[in-house]
Scaffold this motif. Structure first.
Motif, PDB file in Angstrom:
ATOM      1  N   ASN A   1      -6.182 -10.873  -7.087  1.00  9.30           N
ATOM      2  CA  ASN A   1      -7.084 -11.710  -7.953  1.00  9.30           C
ATOM      3  C   ASN A   1      -8.798 -11.086  -6.436  1.00  9.30           C
TER       4      ASN A   1
ATOM      5  N   LYS B   1     -14.765  -8.715  -7.882  1.00  6.71           N
ATOM      6  CA  LYS B   1     -13.446  -9.666  -7.838  1.00  6.71           C
ATOM      7  C   LYS B   1     -13.364 -10.391  -6.934  1.00  6.71           C
TER       8      LYS B   1
ATOM      9  N   GLY C   1     -10.832 -14.579  -6.612  1.00 14.02           N
ATOM     10  CA  GLY C   1      -9.921 -14.911  -7.732  1.00 14.02           C
ATOM     11  C   GLY C   1     -10.989 -14.886  -9.156  1.00 14.02           C
TER      12      GLY C   1
END
Length: 136
Positions: A5, A109, A112
């Motif tokens: 994530n 990223k 998440g």
């Protein structure tokens, strides 16, 4: 540690604190000292020595100092320094403007989800999206 994530915002902030920003640091130069730097090189030393010779040593045999040569040499020295200073400042300003205009962005990223941010905010362990395009 990086997870699928991505990093959390808190972990990214801690890594920015630990590793610093992903950016080259620029150092501001005092313009006056930069100008004086153009008077501290071999060519300028020769011109300064010639000016001293023109004012000090030409006073032999009861002749007055050679003021026109002294003033001419000093004016040439100043003109050379001003031109060099202005060219370097313009080049520095152009590079700075180019760096500001080319501030790259990336997809990373964090927490998440994919976010677009400045590349300077990347830290070790970030998951980034890469794409390649073919120019055929």
């Amino acid at each position: 540690m990086t997870t699928p994530n991505g990093l959390t915002s808190q972990e990214a902030a801690a890594r920015v604190e630990k590793f610093g920003r992903n950016k080259l640091e620029t150092k501001e130069v005092n313009p006056f000292l930069q100008f004086l730097g153009f008077m501290w090189n071999p060519l300028s030393w020769v011109m300064e020595a010639a000016a001293i010779v023109a004012i000090a040593l030409s006073n032999g045999f009861g002749d007055p100092p050679d003021y026109p040569d002294f003033i001419g040499i000093v004016l040439l020295l100043l003109a050379n320094s001003v031109i060099g200073f202005m060219e370097e400042r313009q080049a520095g300003n152009a590079v700075k403007a180019l760096m500001d205009a080319l501030a790259p962005e990336c997809k990373v990223k964090r927490d998440g989800e994919w976010k677009t941010m400045e590349a300077a905010e990347l830290v070790p362990g970030d998951i980034i999206a890469c794409s390649w395009s073919s120019v055929d």
